[in-house]
Design an enzyme around this catalytic site. Structure first.
Site, mmCIF file in Angstrom:
data_model
loop_
_atom_site.group_PDB
_atom_site.id
_atom_site.type_symbol
_atom_site.label_atom_id
_atom_site.label_comp_id
_atom_site.label_asym_id
_atom_site.label_seq_id
_atom_site.Cartn_x
_atom_site.Cartn_y
_atom_site.Cartn_z
ATOM 1 N N ASP A 303 1.000 -1.225 -0.200
ATOM 2 C CA ASP A 303 -0.041 -0.018 0.114
ATOM 3 C C ASP A 303 0.711 1.302 0.043
ATOM 4 O OD1 ASP A 303 0.817 -0.948 2.640
ATOM 5 O OD2 ASP A 303 -0.914 -0.162 3.652
ATOM 6 N N GLU A 486 12.492 1.157 7.473
ATOM 7 C CA GLU A 486 11.334 0.394 6.559
ATOM 8 C C GLU A 486 11.545 0.057 5.492
ATOM 9 O OE1 GLU A 486 6.571 0.627 6.334
ATOM 10 O OE2 GLU A 486 7.939 2.313 6.534
#
Length: 528
Positions: A303, A486
């Protein structure tokens, strides 16, 4: 004599601990988990559409100091008064969430590996207790969170985090997390996106079977027996079907049998991204299922990405529900493989069903998803009845699960080497859309899936090159920032990764895990 007394005391303590855990699980199952949008009603909408918080996830992770009804009553009373301030209502009645690693002290002399080993305790959440008016779904055992704004366990993140926990010898933590996931399946029928009430309506890429396989490789086949009923129940969640419908939840009926898609039970803005979703819908889309497309993309873990866009550029053209993804159907094939292992010689009819489904998935991939000219596997739009034409690292999943021929694997390896290999590792797609799951970003889980997939078919040199570049990039960023991120910019090593609905996060569970296992594999290869 003292020894026997000690043994008796230990056994009594163990029984007490087990009883306490069992009681806690029973109490947690009685809880009604309602999302912030449900319990806070118009206050929730007003806060999320305002500028009280820059990050929409902050408010949905807050803890209310008073009962929700009391806060709502106060809000309705005071909002009509002169000099009313929404931010004051929030700060006076809610406790803000804290990042798990906020108290972690960075030591510049530590190597990257030493840094991760020191960070694990700060990313590890002890078993939850029954407390608080907030969105957290309490878990009965310890678990590791990704880090930063991600203060809860995440489903697919956890598998890649576990790879690092193996290297750190933390098998008890791995088993505790598996116990938590089995518990979530028992309560909800599936593993939610994360242990928050606003995540219950969807799952994430189903890696529970691979977690079981990972732990079993170290603890033996008893692991399969322990978790097999939970895994079967999760499989039923992904394979629930209404024969009267061509499409039903996660399934689409094709000429090759039932194939899976990503799906969410709700068709409304996500609580944790309410403002973003609301504004996006109002930018100009008439699709009545738009919010469900968005939520399904969130379930994919990607996403967002050009994979889910009709025009590969604009988020308001999202059509996730129309797509049969390569990676998801490969993951279900992998789940079926583990289920066959779990129930071999015990449930022959179920085994036959699983093997038939696996055969269908292979035929689907080879006939519909395989692009012979380009040498790649593509996602398939079942409504348009054609491949999406978007190249992404989802193509490596069939290699990971050994679903393809050597010739196909060789072709995919060539595309990976010539089009996806960058100075810092593998880029996610070839489309620089500004979305975080597109170029120029690389992500730890996709590096792992690619490396193992390539090794399965003998492409060891390419796999080693990917590992070397990824490890070097991780170490470069760590040396400059003292952090594991991340995601990473794998194309321009002087720039940070970009895109997404929130700032770059550090911590970071799956980056830590994949780095440690790659480092171990490279060290082992160098010492041969």
């Amino acid at each position: 004599m003292r020894f026997y007394i000690w043994v008796l005391c230990f056994l009594l303590w163990s029984c007490k601990q087990e009883t306490t855990s069992t009681v806690l699980q029973k109490e947690l199952q009685k809880t009604s988990y309602e999302a912030p949008s449900v319990v806070l009603k118009d206050l929730f909408i007003d806060v999320q559409l305002s500028d009280v918080f820059r990050d929409s996830k902050t408010f949905v992770d807050c803890t209310a100091k008073l009962p929700y009804d009391s806060i709502l009553e106060m809000y309705h009373r005071e909002k009509t008064l002169p000099n009313f301030r929404l931010d004051q209502i929030v700060t006076e009645n809610f406790e803000l969430p804290k990042e798990h690693q906020s108290t972690f002290e960075y030591h510049a002399q530590n190597t990257a590996k030493e840094h991760i080993e020191a960070l694990w305790p700060y990313l590890t959440h002890v078993a939850d207790t029954m407390y608080g008016r907030n969105s957290l779904i309490p878990l009965p055992n310890a678990y590791v969170v990704p880090g930063g704004r991600f203060r809860e366990v995440y489903y697919w993140d956890s598998y890649f985090t576990m790879l690092g926990l193996v290297e750190s010898g933390k098998f008890a933590t791995i088993e505790a997390m598996l116990d938590n996931f089995a518990y979530l399946i028992e309560v909800f029928g599936h593993i939610p996106n994360g242990n928050r009430s606003y995540y219950i309506s969807r799952s994430q890429p189903p890696f529970f079977s691979q977690m079981i396989k990972l732990l079993a490789s170290y603890k033996g086949d008893s692991v399969y027996l322990k978790y097999r009923e939970a895994l079967r129940k999760e499989y039923e969640f992904w394979m629930a079907y209404d024969n009267s419908e061509k499409t039903y939840k996660h399934l689409v009926s094709t000429e090759f049998g039932l194939m899976n898609r990503y799906y969410d039970a709700l068709n409304q803005p996500r609580d944790e991204s309410y403002k973003e979703d609301y504004n996006l819908k109002n930018e100009g889309t008439t699709d009545s299922l738009f919010y469900r497309h968005v939520r399904a993309a969130a379930e994919s873990g990607w996403d967002f990405s050009s994979r889910w866009l009709r025009d590969a550029a604009h988020l308001n053209t999202m059509n996730t529900l129309e797509i049969l993804p390569v990676d998801l159907n490969a993951l279900l094939y992998g789940m079926e493989t583990v289920l066959i292992k779990c129930f071999e010689n015990e449930d022959p009819n179920f085994i036959l069903e699983l093997k038939k489904s696996q055969q269908n998935r292979i035929e689907f991939l080879n006939t519909i998803s395989w692009n012979q000219k380009l040498g790649v596997f593509e996602d398939y739009n079942w409504q348009a009845q054609q491949p999406t034409g978007r190249l992404s690292l989802a193509m490596v999943y069939p290699l990971y699960f050994k679903m393809v021929s050597q010739e196909q694997a060789d072709a995919v390896a060539n595309v990976v080497s010539t089009q996806f290999l960058k100075p810092g590792g593998l880029v996610t797609t070839n489309y620089p859309t500004g979305q975080q799951w597109d170029a120029p970003n690389g992500w730890a889980p996709l590096q792992w899936m690619a490396v193992i997939g390539l090794e399965n078919y003998g492409h060891h040199d390419l796999a080693k090159t990917i590992m070397q570049r990824w490890v070097a990039l991780n170490e470069k960023v760590y040396a400059a920032t003292g952090k594991f991120m991340e995601k990473y910019n794998v194309e321009d090593l002087t720039l940070e990764a970009g895109g997404g609905e929130y700032p770059l996060q550090d911590g970071f569970g799956w980056s830590n895990g994949v780095y440690l296992v790659f480092k171990q594999k490279l060290d082992k290869a160098n010492h041969k």
